[in-house]
Enzyme design. Structure first.
Site, PDB file in Angstrom:
ATOM      1  CB  THR A 132      -0.973   0.057   1.434  1.00 47.63           C
ATOM      2  OG1 THR A 132      -1.388   1.174   1.356  1.00 47.63           O
ATOM      3  CG2 THR A 132      -0.173  -0.380   2.524  1.00 47.63           C
ATOM      4  CG  ASP A 133      -1.205   5.197  -1.017  1.00 44.55           C
ATOM      5  OD1 ASP A 133      -1.860   4.301  -0.255  1.00 44.55           O
ATOM      6  OD2 ASP A 133      -1.806   5.992  -1.532  1.00 44.55           O
ATOM      7  CD  GLU A 134      -3.631   3.325   4.202  1.00 47.25           C
ATOM      8  OE1 GLU A 134      -3.548   3.367   5.375  1.00 47.25           O
ATOM      9  OE2 GLU A 134      -4.479   3.116   3.518  1.00 47.25           O
ATOM     10  CE1 TYR A 158      -3.487  -2.777   5.465  1.00 42.96           C
ATOM     11  CE2 TYR A 158      -3.395  -0.401   5.087  1.00 42.96           C
ATOM     12  CZ  TYR A 158      -3.271  -1.569   4.684  1.00 42.96           C
ATOM     13  OH  TYR A 158      -3.279  -2.072   3.336  1.00 42.96           O
ATOM     14  CE  LYS A 162       0.209  -4.671   2.957  1.00 46.07           C
ATOM     15  NZ  LYS A 162      -0.094  -6.074   2.320  1.00 46.07           N
TER      16      LYS A 162
HETATM   17  P1  NAD Z   1      -9.499  -7.613   1.997  1.00 48.29           P
HETATM   18  O1  NAD Z   1      -9.413  -7.456   3.457  1.00 48.29           O
HETATM   19  O2  NAD Z   1     -10.663  -7.369   1.318  1.00 48.29           O
HETATM   20  O3  NAD Z   1      -9.231  -9.092   1.903  1.00 48.29           O
HETATM   21  C1  NAD Z   1      -8.154  -9.706   2.320  1.00 48.29           C
HETATM   22  C2  NAD Z   1      -8.239 -11.118   2.389  1.00 48.29           C
HETATM   23  O4  NAD Z   1      -7.333 -11.949   2.942  1.00 48.29           O
HETATM   24  C3  NAD Z   1      -9.541 -11.896   2.929  1.00 48.29           C
HETATM   25  O5  NAD Z   1     -10.108 -12.580   1.698  1.00 48.29           O
HETATM   26  C4  NAD Z   1      -9.088 -12.528   4.035  1.00 48.29           C
HETATM   27  O6  NAD Z   1     -10.095 -13.657   4.136  1.00 48.29           O
HETATM   28  C5  NAD Z   1      -7.728 -12.923   3.513  1.00 48.29           C
HETATM   29  N1  NAD Z   1      -6.970 -13.377   4.841  1.00 48.29           N
HETATM   30  C6  NAD Z   1      -6.742 -12.426   6.063  1.00 48.29           C
HETATM   31  N2  NAD Z   1      -6.037 -12.890   6.822  1.00 48.29           N
HETATM   32  C7  NAD Z   1      -5.355 -14.197   6.217  1.00 48.29           C
HETATM   33  C8  NAD Z   1      -4.682 -15.207   6.799  1.00 48.29           C
HETATM   34  N3  NAD Z   1      -3.982 -15.227   7.823  1.00 48.29           N
HETATM   35  N4  NAD Z   1      -4.347 -16.400   5.706  1.00 48.29           N
HETATM   36  C9  NAD Z   1      -4.974 -16.224   4.645  1.00 48.29           C
HETATM   37  N5  NAD Z   1      -5.810 -15.337   4.296  1.00 48.29           N
HETATM   38  C10 NAD Z   1      -6.131 -14.437   4.895  1.00 48.29           C
HETATM   39  O7  NAD Z   1      -8.215  -6.572   1.564  1.00 48.29           O
HETATM   40  P2  NAD Z   1      -7.969  -5.864   0.080  1.00 48.29           P
HETATM   41  O8  NAD Z   1      -8.508  -4.642   0.198  1.00 48.29           O
HETATM   42  O9  NAD Z   1      -8.671  -6.890  -1.016  1.00 48.29           O
HETATM   43  O10 NAD Z   1      -6.398  -5.918  -0.087  1.00 48.29           O
HETATM   44  C11 NAD Z   1      -5.628  -7.172  -0.458  1.00 48.29           C
HETATM   45  C12 NAD Z   1      -4.048  -6.560  -0.279  1.00 48.29           C
HETATM   46  O11 NAD Z   1      -3.988  -5.126  -0.987  1.00 48.29           O
HETATM   47  C13 NAD Z   1      -3.791  -6.147   0.954  1.00 48.29           C
HETATM   48  O12 NAD Z   1      -2.410  -6.761   1.301  1.00 48.29           O
HETATM   49  C14 NAD Z   1      -3.763  -4.708   1.201  1.00 48.29           C
HETATM   50  O13 NAD Z   1      -2.896  -4.347   2.144  1.00 48.29           O
HETATM   51  C15 NAD Z   1      -3.470  -4.313  -0.220  1.00 48.29           C
HETATM   52  N6  NAD Z   1      -3.837  -3.166  -0.516  1.00 48.29           N
HETATM   53  C16 NAD Z   1      -5.156  -2.740  -0.458  1.00 48.29           C
HETATM   54  C17 NAD Z   1      -5.495  -1.430  -0.821  1.00 48.29           C
HETATM   55  C18 NAD Z   1      -7.319  -1.086  -0.809  1.00 48.29           C
HETATM   56  O14 NAD Z   1      -7.432   0.180  -1.267  1.00 48.29           O
HETATM   57  N7  NAD Z   1      -8.127  -2.093  -0.438  1.00 48.29           N
HETATM   58  C19 NAD Z   1      -4.974  -0.614  -1.505  1.00 48.29           C
HETATM   59  C20 NAD Z   1      -3.423  -0.750  -1.651  1.00 48.29           C
HETATM   60  C21 NAD Z   1      -3.057  -2.355  -0.978  1.00 48.29           C
HETATM   61  P1  TYD Z   2     -10.946   3.831   4.207  1.00 44.40           P
HETATM   62  O1  TYD Z   2     -11.759   3.457   3.227  1.00 44.40           O
HETATM   63  O2  TYD Z   2     -10.880   3.109   5.371  1.00 44.40           O
HETATM   64  O3  TYD Z   2      -9.417   3.604   3.509  1.00 44.40           O
HETATM   65  P2  TYD Z   2      -7.816   4.309   4.140  1.00 44.40           P
HETATM   66  O4  TYD Z   2      -8.058   4.722   5.468  1.00 44.40           O
HETATM   67  O5  TYD Z   2      -7.260   3.044   4.054  1.00 44.40           O
HETATM   68  O6  TYD Z   2      -7.642   5.362   3.204  1.00 44.40           O
HETATM   69  O7  TYD Z   2     -11.125   5.452   4.390  1.00 44.40           O
HETATM   70  C1  TYD Z   2     -10.689   6.264   3.449  1.00 44.40           C
HETATM   71  C2  TYD Z   2     -10.732   7.575   3.819  1.00 44.40           C
HETATM   72  O8  TYD Z   2     -12.279   8.087   4.207  1.00 44.40           O
HETATM   73  C3  TYD Z   2     -10.045   7.947   5.017  1.00 44.40           C
HETATM   74  O9  TYD Z   2      -9.417   9.084   5.057  1.00 44.40           O
HETATM   75  C4  TYD Z   2     -11.196   7.934   6.220  1.00 44.40           C
HETATM   76  C5  TYD Z   2     -12.197   8.308   5.608  1.00 44.40           C
HETATM   77  N1  TYD Z   2     -13.670   7.878   6.193  1.00 44.40           N
HETATM   78  C6  TYD Z   2     -14.660   8.554   6.426  1.00 44.40           C
HETATM   79  O10 TYD Z   2     -14.337   9.533   6.459  1.00 44.40           O
HETATM   80  N2  TYD Z   2     -15.645   7.933   7.043  1.00 44.40           N
HETATM   81  C7  TYD Z   2     -15.992   6.670   7.184  1.00 44.40           C
HETATM   82  O11 TYD Z   2     -16.841   6.049   7.459  1.00 44.40           O
HETATM   83  C8  TYD Z   2     -14.895   5.985   6.663  1.00 44.40           C
HETATM   84  C9  TYD Z   2     -14.858   4.321   6.587  1.00 44.40           C
HETATM   85  C10 TYD Z   2     -13.655   6.497   6.008  1.00 44.40           C
END
Ligand code: NAD
Ligand code: TYD
Length: 356
Positions: A132-134, A158, A162
């Protein structure tokens, strides 16, 4: 064959579906099925013999090792993680366990498997770590976007977990020569997004007539990327990425949270108008997230110039597709709103002084 971890989650399931749609290759989908994992995301490939789902935990090195030995994948694409910042604030333990210890266990299984491969297969093997960019922390308003050289400064449990996993992946390349690739992506949105995250939560609440809770002043900035574009970028990095390198992936779409929620309300006003006026009237502000990062922004020039990847969707086209998907898939939305989901929503929002 490729081995995908976390392929029942939001991005992982989009990646599995895209992989099966675009080629002949099989996918082993290894997922623990936590609250975020959902086999309903994969219903369309339930009968596809190229999709092999195995429930398991990445912390279980022995189970992963046995699967690698059995299926001999050419790559591991690692999505599995705890992914929600707010949950990491209330309960960081699971984040340390899965994101750090789990990635370590997976790396150990991958290293043992890779070391034993014949030379040609060893050279072709890839371990792609999705991050992630975070990990880069928070930017000021006028700071340049994150490049791959930006110093790591994670601020939430989180992002810290990561960041630790990114460092382990880097070390396994540097020390053992494991052929790794790391991607650091901005906020994704699109189909199968669990409605605890901003965009699906707002669509869901809006349609249910509930309020739309903006944390703090709503001026925090995120870069938004349509999930299909992220999956295409991962496929590109897997095919052409330089070993040991990291690639930042972003949509060139910086928006404040309030802009995002306004855009969603305006789309819903067009696509699912309600009799009582605009969905914007449901917006409320609630107590801010502790340690809330102010701004993320991605400089995605490296992946563009070196690998020729660029996003296809604009924020407008991607958001419209997303809203349409949620309108068309209300059964999916209803099914994910289990008791555990409702408990989380109550826990997170009551503490913020939020009333429905
Ligand atoms: P998500 O929370 O929707 O899905 C995570 C999946 O991992 C789930 O299916 C869960 O059952 C599985 N999981 C969790 N713990 C596990 C374990 N111990 N063993 C096996 N499986 C396990 O997450 P996402 O949003 O799809 O993100 C996927 C990846 O991309 C993550 O690594 C996250 O850090 C990264 N990422 C997400 C975003 C975003 O905006 N969602 C952005 C950048 C990077
Ligand atoms: P989120 O989808 O949780 O992603 P991340 O924190 O990983 O960027 O949140 C995106 C942005 O939206 C973040 O600045 C927090 C804000 N947010 C709200 O303002 N209200 C909400 O109910 C949620 C879930 C997030």
């Amino acid at each position: 064959m490729i081995f995908v971890t976390g392929g029942a989650g939001f991005i992982g399931s989009n990646f599995v579906l895209a992989s099966l749609a675009q080629g002949e290759e099989s996918v082993i989908n290894f997922d623990k099925l936590t609250y975020a994992g959902n086999l309903n995301n994969l219903l369309s490939v339930q009968q596809d013999s190229r999709h092999i789902f195995v429930q398991g935990d990445i912390c279980d090195t022995a189970q992963v090792a046995a699967l690698l030995a059995e299926y001999q994948p050419r790559a591991i694409v690692h999505f599995a993680a705890e992914s929600h910042v707010d949950r990491s604030i209330y309960g960081p333990g699971e984040f340390i366990q899965t994101n750090i210890n789990g990635t370590f266990s997976l790396l150990e299984a991958a290293r043992a498997y890779w070391s034993g491969l014949p030379k040609a297969q060893q050279e072709a093997f890839r371990f792609l770590h999705v991050s992630t960019d975070e990990v880069y922390g928070s930017l000021e308003k006028d700071d340049a976007p994150f490049t791959e050289q930006h110093v790591y400064a994670p601020n939430s449990p989180y992002s810290a977990s990561k960041a630790a996993s990114d460092h382990l992946v880097r070390a396994y390349h540097h020390t053992y020569g494991l052929p790794t690739l790391t991607t650091n992506c901005s906020n994704n949105y699109g189909p199968y997004h669990f409605p605890e995250k901003l965009i699906p939560l707002m669509i869901n609440n809006a349609l249910a007539g509930k309020s739309l809770p903006i944390y703090g002043d709503g001026q925090q900035v995120r870069d938004w990327l349509y999930v299909g574009d992220h999956c295409a970028a991962i496929h590109r990095v897997l095919a052409q990425g330089k070993l040991g390198e990291t690639y930042n992936i972003g949509g060139w779409n910086e928006k404040t949270n309030l802009e995002v929620v306004h855009a969603l309300c305006d789309l819903l006003d067009q696509m699912a108008p309600k009799a009582t006026g605009s969905y914007r009237s449901q917006i409320t502000t609630v107590q801010d997230r502790p340690g809330h990062d102010r701004r993320y922004a991605i400089d995605a020039k490296k992946i563009q110039s070196e690998l020729g990847w660029m996003p296809v969707e604009t924020f407008e086209t991607g958001l419209r597709k997303t809203v349409q998907w949620y309108l068309d898939n209300q059964a999916w939305v209803q099914a994910v709103q289990s008791g555990a989901y409702l408990e989380w929503i109550a826990h997170n929002y009551q503490q913020r002084g939020h009333k429905e």
